[in-house]
Design a protein around this motif. Structure first.
Motif, PDB file in Angstrom:
ATOM      1  N   TYR A 138      11.800  46.934  76.552  1.00 49.76           N
ATOM      2  CA  TYR A 138      11.384  48.279  76.964  1.00 49.76           C
ATOM      3  C   TYR A 138      11.476  48.437  78.481  1.00 49.76           C
ATOM      4  O   TYR A 138      11.999  49.441  78.976  1.00 49.76           O
ATOM      5  N   GLU A 139      10.983  47.468  79.209  1.00 46.92           N
ATOM      6  CA  GLU A 139      11.018  47.561  80.674  1.00 46.92           C
ATOM      7  C   GLU A 139      12.445  47.570  81.212  1.00 46.92           C
ATOM      8  O   GLU A 139      12.708  48.135  82.271  1.00 46.92           O
ATOM      9  N   LEU A 140      13.352  46.963  80.479  1.00 43.86           N
ATOM     10  CA  LEU A 140      14.744  46.872  80.933  1.00 43.86           C
ATOM     11  C   LEU A 140      15.651  47.869  80.209  1.00 43.86           C
ATOM     12  O   LEU A 140      16.867  47.766  80.268  1.00 43.86           O
ATOM     13  N   ARG A 141      15.043  48.861  79.575  1.00 39.98           N
ATOM     14  CA  ARG A 141      15.791  49.774  78.699  1.00 39.98           C
ATOM     15  C   ARG A 141      16.832  50.608  79.436  1.00 39.98           C
ATOM     16  O   ARG A 141      17.844  50.996  78.853  1.00 39.98           O
ATOM     17  N   ASP A 142      16.628  50.928  80.692  1.00 37.43           N
ATOM     18  CA  ASP A 142      17.565  51.770  81.445  1.00 37.43           C
ATOM     19  C   ASP A 142      18.493  50.947  82.323  1.00 37.43           C
ATOM     20  O   ASP A 142      18.987  51.427  83.350  1.00 37.43           O
ATOM     21  N   THR A 143      18.726  49.706  81.936  1.00 42.36           N
ATOM     22  CA  THR A 143      19.588  48.793  82.675  1.00 42.36           C
ATOM     23  C   THR A 143      20.656  48.247  81.725  1.00 42.36           C
ATOM     24  O   THR A 143      20.600  48.486  80.513  1.00 42.36           O
ATOM     25  N   PRO A 144      21.617  47.478  82.221  1.00 42.80           N
ATOM     26  CA  PRO A 144      22.637  46.888  81.338  1.00 42.80           C
ATOM     27  C   PRO A 144      22.115  45.743  80.473  1.00 42.80           C
ATOM     28  O   PRO A 144      22.866  45.199  79.647  1.00 42.80           O
ATOM     29  N   PHE A 145      20.858  45.349  80.633  1.00 43.87           N
ATOM     30  CA  PHE A 145      20.313  44.234  79.853  1.00 43.87           C
ATOM     31  C   PHE A 145      20.323  44.519  78.351  1.00 43.87           C
ATOM     32  O   PHE A 145      20.123  45.653  77.916  1.00 43.87           O
ATOM     33  N   LYS A 146      20.506  43.449  77.589  1.00 44.08           N
ATOM     34  CA  LYS A 146      20.245  43.440  76.149  1.00 44.08           C
ATOM     35  C   LYS A 146      19.300  42.272  75.893  1.00 44.08           C
ATOM     36  O   LYS A 146      19.594  41.133  76.262  1.00 44.08           O
ATOM     37  N   VAL A 147      18.160  42.584  75.297  1.00 41.50           N
ATOM     38  CA  VAL A 147      17.117  41.582  75.062  1.00 41.50           C
ATOM     39  C   VAL A 147      16.739  41.607  73.585  1.00 41.50           C
ATOM     40  O   VAL A 147      16.298  42.641  73.073  1.00 41.50           O
ATOM     41  N   ASN A 148      16.911  40.488  72.906  1.00 38.28           N
ATOM     42  CA  ASN A 148      16.606  40.457  71.478  1.00 38.28           C
ATOM     43  C   ASN A 148      15.932  39.151  71.065  1.00 38.28           C
ATOM     44  O   ASN A 148      16.120  38.104  71.704  1.00 38.28           O
ATOM     45  N   ALA A 149      15.142  39.242  70.002  1.00 34.95           N
ATOM     46  CA  ALA A 149      14.588  38.060  69.351  1.00 34.95           C
ATOM     47  C   ALA A 149      15.518  37.699  68.202  1.00 34.95           C
ATOM     48  O   ALA A 149      15.809  38.540  67.353  1.00 34.95           O
ATOM     49  N   VAL A 150      15.995  36.470  68.196  1.00 38.01           N
ATOM     50  CA  VAL A 150      16.986  36.060  67.203  1.00 38.01           C
ATOM     51  C   VAL A 150      16.478  34.849  66.419  1.00 38.01           C
ATOM     52  O   VAL A 150      16.098  33.826  67.004  1.00 38.01           O
ATOM     53  N   ASP A 151      16.478  34.993  65.118  1.00 31.62           N
ATOM     54  CA  ASP A 151      16.132  33.895  64.213  1.00 31.62           C
ATOM     55  C   ASP A 151      17.404  33.123  63.888  1.00 31.62           C
ATOM     56  O   ASP A 151      18.346  33.697  63.329  1.00 31.62           O
ATOM     57  N   PRO A 152      17.469  31.848  64.218  1.00 31.72           N
ATOM     58  CA  PRO A 152      18.694  31.085  63.936  1.00 31.72           C
ATOM     59  C   PRO A 152      18.869  30.734  62.465  1.00 31.72           C
ATOM     60  O   PRO A 152      19.943  30.298  62.061  1.00 31.72           O
ATOM     61  N   GLY A 153      17.803  30.922  61.662  1.00 31.90           N
ATOM     62  CA  GLY A 153      17.871  30.565  60.254  1.00 31.90           C
ATOM     63  C   GLY A 153      17.119  29.276  59.977  1.00 31.90           C
ATOM     64  O   GLY A 153      16.677  28.570  60.890  1.00 31.90           O
ATOM     65  N   PHE A 154      16.960  28.969  58.708  1.00 30.77           N
ATOM     66  CA  PHE A 154      16.243  27.760  58.285  1.00 30.77           C
ATOM     67  C   PHE A 154      17.197  26.579  58.424  1.00 30.77           C
ATOM     68  O   PHE A 154      17.907  26.204  57.488  1.00 30.77           O
ATOM     69  N   THR A 155      17.213  26.027  59.620  1.00 33.15           N
ATOM     70  CA  THR A 155      18.227  25.056  60.015  1.00 33.15           C
ATOM     71  C   THR A 155      17.723  23.627  59.865  1.00 33.15           C
ATOM     72  O   THR A 155      16.576  23.318  60.221  1.00 33.15           O
ATOM     73  N   ALA A 156      18.566  22.768  59.373  1.00 29.65           N
ATOM     74  CA  ALA A 156      18.204  21.360  59.196  1.00 29.65           C
ATOM     75  C   ALA A 156      18.236  20.632  60.530  1.00 29.65           C
ATOM     76  O   ALA A 156      19.300  20.250  61.026  1.00 29.65           O
ATOM     77  N   THR A 157      17.062  20.453  61.139  1.00 28.94           N
ATOM     78  CA  THR A 157      16.930  19.720  62.395  1.00 28.94           C
ATOM     79  C   THR A 157      15.657  18.877  62.331  1.00 28.94           C
ATOM     80  O   THR A 157      14.870  18.991  61.389  1.00 28.94           O
ATOM     81  N   ASP A 158      15.436  18.070  63.368  1.00 31.78           N
ATOM     82  CA  ASP A 158      14.208  17.276  63.380  1.00 31.78           C
ATOM     83  C   ASP A 158      12.975  18.146  63.573  1.00 31.78           C
ATOM     84  O   ASP A 158      11.844  17.694  63.367  1.00 31.78           O
ATOM     85  N   PHE A 159      13.170  19.406  63.962  1.00 29.66           N
ATOM     86  CA  PHE A 159      12.060  20.337  64.129  1.00 29.66           C
ATOM     87  C   PHE A 159      11.315  20.535  62.808  1.00 29.66           C
ATOM     88  O   PHE A 159      10.101  20.736  62.789  1.00 29.66           O
ATOM     89  N   ASN A 160      12.065  20.490  61.688  1.00 29.24           N
ATOM     90  CA  ASN A 160      11.446  20.676  60.368  1.00 29.24           C
ATOM     91  C   ASN A 160      11.722  19.484  59.454  1.00 29.24           C
ATOM     92  O   ASN A 160      11.758  19.629  58.230  1.00 29.24           O
ATOM     93  N   ASN A 161      11.919  18.306  60.084  1.00 27.17           N
ATOM     94  CA  ASN A 161      12.216  17.092  59.320  1.00 27.17           C
ATOM     95  C   ASN A 161      13.447  17.257  58.429  1.00 27.17           C
ATOM     96  O   ASN A 161      13.531  16.718  57.340  1.00 27.17           O
ATOM     97  N   HIS A 162      14.394  18.055  58.934  1.00 23.66           N
ATOM     98  CA  HIS A 162      15.683  18.267  58.269  1.00 23.66           C
ATOM     99  C   HIS A 162      15.536  18.855  56.864  1.00 23.66           C
ATOM    100  O   HIS A 162      16.337  18.589  55.967  1.00 23.66           O
ATOM    101  N   ARG A 163      14.505  19.686  56.701  1.00 25.50           N
ATOM    102  CA  ARG A 163      14.306  20.345  55.412  1.00 25.50           C
ATOM    103  C   ARG A 163      15.096  21.644  55.304  1.00 25.50           C
ATOM    104  O   ARG A 163      15.157  22.244  54.226  1.00 25.50           O
TER     105      ARG A 163
END
Length: 245
Positions: A179-204
């Motif tokens: 919102y604060e950057l709405r009138d600028t060239p910025f693009k700001v988003n929250a992105v979910d990478p998906g349920f990814t097999a990594t050590d973060f979730n014990n590769h589940r």
């Protein structure tokens, strides 16, 4: 050459995202809270012929570390095109709403929320000098209030009373920042990478770091007509990409 900073870039999704940006011709600063782990990641990339990268000691939970990283990068460039706030912790398990540790919750918020604020504020001046600056805050569909309260959602029973609130707070910060950057060239988003097999979730997870990296990179490179201030999960919604807050 365009330049990107990725926090938590020494392994898993962060490292894969760096790899894909390097292949696209970006110079990538690999933020790592452990310098030795960062160097190992850099050597791995160099062995693949991807040498336009540098390790930056960066602990997002430490204001002095963030300031030192800003100084180090500022000595090398006046412009930063992409910031990917990827560093995060899950807060440990189990995470019962009735018995959770407040110390662990504070630690998770310090990394997952305050760390994003620290890094964003520290590097915003370099980002503002880019023609099309992009900020991607790596989030999780598990923090969607709408989905997490829906008994029909496939992950309804996956509750984490530390991790989910921290990422939900990150999402709200993303909305305010966009919102604060709405009138600028910025693009700001929250992105979910998906349920990814990594050590973060014990590769589940049931998806690969390669796919996760592609999802993040896509929104790090979106054009002027792309979305901003949105919650994106192409893992859950491949049609439009957006999921409810």
């Amino acid at each position: 050459m365009k330049k990107a900073l990725i926090t938590g870039a020494n392994k898993s999704i962060g490292l894969e995202t760096a790899r894909q940006l390097l292949k696209l011709g970006y110079f990538v600063y690999l933020g790592s809270r452990d310098l030795e782990n960062g160097r190992k990641a850099l050597e791995q990339l160099k062995a693949e012929g991807l040498d336009q990268a540098e390790v930056i000691l960066l602990d997002v939970s430490d204001s002095q570390s963030v300031a030192a990283a800003r100084t180090a990068i500022g000595h090398q460039t006046d412009v930063l095109d992409v910031l990917i706030n990827n560093a995060g912790i899950n807060g440990g398990m189990p995470q019962s709403a009735l018995t959770l540790s407040l110390d662990r919750m504070e630690e998770a918020f310090n990394v997952n929320v305050y760390g994003v604020v620290r890094v964003t504020q520290a590097f915003i001046d370099l980002l503002k000098k880019a023609e099309q600056p992009r900020i991607v805050n790596v989030s999780s569909s598990g923090c969607s209030l709408t989905l997490s309260s829906d008994p029909n959602w496939r992950f309804y029973h996956h509750k984490a009373a530390i991790y989910q609130p921290s990422k939900a707070a990150l999402n709200m910060y993303t909305i305010d920042l966009a919102y604060e950057l709405r009138d600028t060239p910025f693009k700001v988003n929250a992105v979910d990478p998906g349920f990814t097999a990594t050590d973060f979730n014990n590769h589940r997870g049931d998806d690969s770091p390669e796919n996760a990296g592609q999802r993040i990179v896509k929104y790090a490179l979106i054009g002027a007509d792309g979305p901003t201030g949105r919650f994106i999960s192409e893992y859950h919604n491949p049609d439009t990409g957006e999921i409810p807050w």
